[in-house]
Design a protein around this motif. Structure first.
Motif, PDB file in Angstrom:
ATOM      1  N   LEU A   1       7.265   7.630   4.401  1.00 43.05           N
ATOM      2  CA  LEU A   1       7.946   8.239   3.250  1.00 43.05           C
ATOM      3  C   LEU A   1       7.589   9.710   3.068  1.00 43.05           C
ATOM      4  O   LEU A   1       8.406  10.500   2.585  1.00 43.05           O
ATOM      5  CB  LEU A   1       7.570   7.494   1.959  1.00 43.05           C
ATOM      6  N   LYS A   2       6.335  10.063   3.380  1.00 40.88           N
ATOM      7  CA  LYS A   2       5.801  11.415   3.147  1.00 40.88           C
ATOM      8  C   LYS A   2       5.993  11.840   1.686  1.00 40.88           C
ATOM      9  O   LYS A   2       6.452  12.941   1.379  1.00 40.88           O
ATOM     10  CB  LYS A   2       6.458  12.421   4.101  1.00 40.88           C
ATOM     11  N   LEU A   3       5.595  10.946   0.784  1.00 39.06           N
ATOM     12  CA  LEU A   3       5.665  11.251  -0.647  1.00 39.06           C
ATOM     13  C   LEU A   3       4.835  12.484  -1.003  1.00 39.06           C
ATOM     14  O   LEU A   3       5.168  13.213  -1.942  1.00 39.06           O
ATOM     15  CB  LEU A   3       5.147  10.061  -1.469  1.00 39.06           C
ATOM     16  N   GLY A   4       3.752  12.702  -0.260  1.00 41.81           N
ATOM     17  CA  GLY A   4       2.862  13.805  -0.602  1.00 41.81           C
ATOM     18  C   GLY A   4       3.231  15.142  -0.008  1.00 41.81           C
ATOM     19  O   GLY A   4       2.537  16.139  -0.245  1.00 41.81           O
TER      20      GLY A   4
ATOM     21  N   VAL B   1      -4.084  14.282   5.729  1.00 41.37           N
ATOM     22  CA  VAL B   1      -3.461  15.101   6.768  1.00 41.37           C
ATOM     23  C   VAL B   1      -2.214  15.844   6.284  1.00 41.37           C
ATOM     24  O   VAL B   1      -1.973  16.986   6.697  1.00 41.37           O
ATOM     25  CB  VAL B   1      -3.120  14.244   8.008  1.00 41.37           C
ATOM     26  N   ILE B   2      -1.417  15.247   5.409  1.00 40.27           N
ATOM     27  CA  ILE B   2      -0.230  15.952   4.904  1.00 40.27           C
ATOM     28  C   ILE B   2      -0.643  17.114   4.009  1.00 40.27           C
ATOM     29  O   ILE B   2      -0.164  18.245   4.154  1.00 40.27           O
ATOM     30  CB  ILE B   2       0.695  14.987   4.142  1.00 40.27           C
TER      31      ILE B   2
ATOM     32  N   ASP C   1       0.875  -1.181   0.000  1.00 38.16           N
ATOM     33  CA  ASP C   1       0.000   0.000   0.000  1.00 38.16           C
ATOM     34  C   ASP C   1       0.911   1.230   0.000  1.00 38.16           C
ATOM     35  O   ASP C   1       1.500   1.578   1.018  1.00 38.16           O
ATOM     36  CB  ASP C   1      -0.897  -0.046   1.233  1.00 38.16           C
ATOM     37  N   LEU C   2       1.008   1.876  -1.164  1.00 41.42           N
ATOM     38  CA  LEU C   2       1.916   3.015  -1.339  1.00 41.42           C
ATOM     39  C   LEU C   2       1.105   4.300  -1.213  1.00 41.42           C
ATOM     40  O   LEU C   2       0.463   4.749  -2.159  1.00 41.42           O
ATOM     41  CB  LEU C   2       2.601   2.924  -2.707  1.00 41.42           C
ATOM     42  N   GLY C   3       1.096   4.862  -0.021  1.00 40.60           N
ATOM     43  CA  GLY C   3       0.270   6.021   0.247  1.00 40.60           C
ATOM     44  C   GLY C   3       1.028   7.329   0.224  1.00 40.60           C
ATOM     45  O   GLY C   3       2.231   7.369  -0.033  1.00 40.60           O
ATOM     46  N   SER C   4       0.336   8.399   0.526  1.00 38.52           N
ATOM     47  CA  SER C   4       0.942   9.728   0.516  1.00 38.52           C
ATOM     48  C   SER C   4       1.847   9.953   1.716  1.00 38.52           C
ATOM     49  O   SER C   4       2.769  10.769   1.657  1.00 38.52           O
ATOM     50  CB  SER C   4      -0.164  10.796   0.508  1.00 38.52           C
ATOM     51  N   ASN C   5       1.590   9.220   2.798  1.00 37.57           N
ATOM     52  CA  ASN C   5       2.388   9.389   4.007  1.00 37.57           C
ATOM     53  C   ASN C   5       3.359   8.231   4.228  1.00 37.57           C
ATOM     54  O   ASN C   5       4.494   8.441   4.646  1.00 37.57           O
ATOM     55  CB  ASN C   5       1.478   9.512   5.227  1.00 37.57           C
ATOM     56  N   SER C   6       2.911   7.011   3.961  1.00 40.77           N
ATOM     57  CA  SER C   6       3.728   5.841   4.269  1.00 40.77           C
ATOM     58  C   SER C   6       3.522   4.755   3.235  1.00 40.77           C
ATOM     59  O   SER C   6       2.609   4.813   2.412  1.00 40.77           O
ATOM     60  CB  SER C   6       3.370   5.304   5.664  1.00 40.77           C
TER      61      SER C   6
END
Length: 492
Positions: free
Chosen positions: A40-43, A164-165, A12-17
């Motif tokens: 990761l905080k990709l977003g 949230v990010i 599960d590749l999300g915006s935060n982790s």
């Protein structure tokens, strides 16, 4: 891998982790045997730059390489990567996906549309709560999905940029501004007013962090986020506290989710805005969401129609009890003691009867304790906390744990006085039944119990008379005394 060890995996590749979960088998209750998350905080900064966070992209390549190695070594098939809002919305998302394909050859990689993400989240909640009828809110780093679930499916669904990010970035770290943004975006969801007065089901790491904080703060007796439930008033009070509490106060709580503390006020702000619009009848936290929804759709669709609590009880009895087939007879045998029970109460009694012998192979000195802990802490997606408390207390009494023992304090906390009495009565009845039949159906069917003229009467057939001794009489008298009756034994 041997057939009984069939495994499946999702990243599960999300915006935060990013998280890898490997599931074991094809069962009604998803069984994760490997679960690892990396932040990761990709977003971060996506709204301003239009690009994925560079540091997150670099870290993702290393993490995904590890996940690929682990999942392949564990023999997982199917094995998929699903990416959500950040990758979906970023201008360099396609390049990022191409790089992942090079790092993870042969793995299916899918960028979910908002409606697909909502579909998986809804399936995840319905995996735990097939009868759910209300609003699912799944918060991530980049988006908030809102889904109307009823009749074992989802109806309306919408994705919003209230992750949230993303919300922190747009509000420039201001909780007050975040509330204005949340109010504005939620006002545009025209079907939300139709959810008024129904349950609200919360999914996603930032919402789970709120539950962990509340559990620690209130000294709730079970450290289980899944199906932790609050009334509307309790949830409003929690939200206000999280928004106003200094970070150092949150950090001092036991098991504080430190990596999520910066997100917590913004998740609470979104929740507050949402509650003002739907005024839910209750708020239920669920750890089952996108990943479990993927599992139910792609791996376990053949068993999706089953009841999760019944499936888990049957599985545990099949592995741990001497005679799993005895449960049906026990349900009928104990029924005369509960003439006024509701359908929900009968269901709990049935589950308790199914699980009533799962301590049979434990050490005699620890059967009660082991069985109680097993029920209270088992991984079962459908077990609500009150159900765990009732069944756990019933089986503790069945194995003669003293009713004032500190061990069963969680049950006393979670159950009403009436339900404590029902569980105690059932536990003593099961203790009597096993003394009579030693776990065999044939001996149990030779006798029956009933309430007659202020008496608790045990009627014995020919073989059960020979099996009945002083131990049986003592247990009958104890049950009768608890019920305010006198005991009588008769031969048939």
């Amino acid at each position: 891998m041997p057939p009984f060890s069939q495994r499946s995996a999702i990243v599960d590749l999300g915006s935060n982790s990013v998280r890898l979960v490997v599931f074991e088998g094809v069962v009604r209750n998803p069984l994760p045997i490997f679960n690892e998350k990396v932040t990761l905080k990709l977003g971060r900064g996506l709204d301003a730059s239009g690009h994925l966070n560079e540091e997150g992209v670099a870290l993702a390549m290393d993490v995904l390489g590890r996940f690929h190695t682990v999942a392949r070594a564990m023999g997982a098939e199917p094995f998929e990567v699903v990416a959500t809002a950040a990758v979906r919305d970023a201008s360099n998302g396609p390049d990022f996906v191409s790089a992942i394909r090079a790092r993870m050859p042969g793995v299916t990689i899918r960028v979910l549309e908002g409606t697909e993400e909502a579909d998986y989240s809804a399936r995840g909640v319905l995996c735990s709560l097939p009868e759910a009828n209300g609003l699912v809110a799944d918060i991530g780093g980049g988006s908030l999905e809102l889904i109307h679930v009823a009749d074992s499916q989802y109806h309306e669904a919408v994705t919003t940029k209230l992750g949230v990010i993303r919300l922190q970035d747009r509000a420039q770290g201001s909780v007050e501004r975040a509330r204005e943004i949340a109010d504005e975006m939620l006002s545009e969801v025209n079907w939300l007013p139709g959810m008024t007065g129904r349950p609200l089901y919360l999914v996603g790491g930032a919402f789970r962090a709120l539950a962990r904080l509340q559990i620690a703060r209130t000294r709730y007796p079970l450290s289980l986020v899944h199906l932790f439930t609050l009334s509307e008033g309790e949830c409003r009070e929690m939200v206000d506290w999280v928004v106003d509490a200094p970070r150092r106060t949150l950090e001092k709580l036991p098991n504080s989710p430190r990596k999520r503390l910066g997100d917590a006020p913004f998740a609470a702000t979104v929740l507050r805005s949402l509650m003002e619009r739907v005024r839910p009848s209750k708020v239920v936290f669920s750890i089952d969401g996108l990943r479990e929804g993927w599992y139910m759709k792609h791996v376990a669709s053949s068993v999706a129609g089953g009841d999760p609590m019944t499936a888990l009880a049957n599985d545990m009895a099949g592995r741990l009890a001497r005679n799993p087939d005895l449960s049906h007879a026990l349900v009928g045998w104990t029924a005369p003691l509960f003439p006024d029970e509701t359908p929900v109460q009968k269901r709990l009694r049935t589950l308790a009867c199914t699980l009533s012998d799962i301590g049979s192979y434990d050490h005699p000195e620890y059967r009660g304790e082991q069985t109680y802990q097993r029920v209270m802490h088992c991984h079962g997606v459908g077990f609500e906390h009150s159900a765990r408390a009732f069944i756990g207390l019933t089986l503790a009494v069945r194995y003669e744990v003293p009713t004032d023992s500190a061990l069963i304090e969680p049950s006393r906390y979670l159950l009403s006085r009436t339900e404590v009495d029902r569980a105690t009565r059932l536990g003593q009845a099961l203790r009597l039944a096993y003394a009579l039949c030693a776990g065999t159906t044939v001996l149990l069917e030779e006798c029956r119990i009933l309430v007659e003229d202020e008496k608790l009467v045990l009627i014995l057939g020919a073989r059960s008379v020979r099996a009945a001794g002083s131990n049986v009489r003592r247990r009958l008298e104890r049950l009768a005394a608890f019920m305010g009756l006198t005991a009588e034994m008769r031969e048939e």
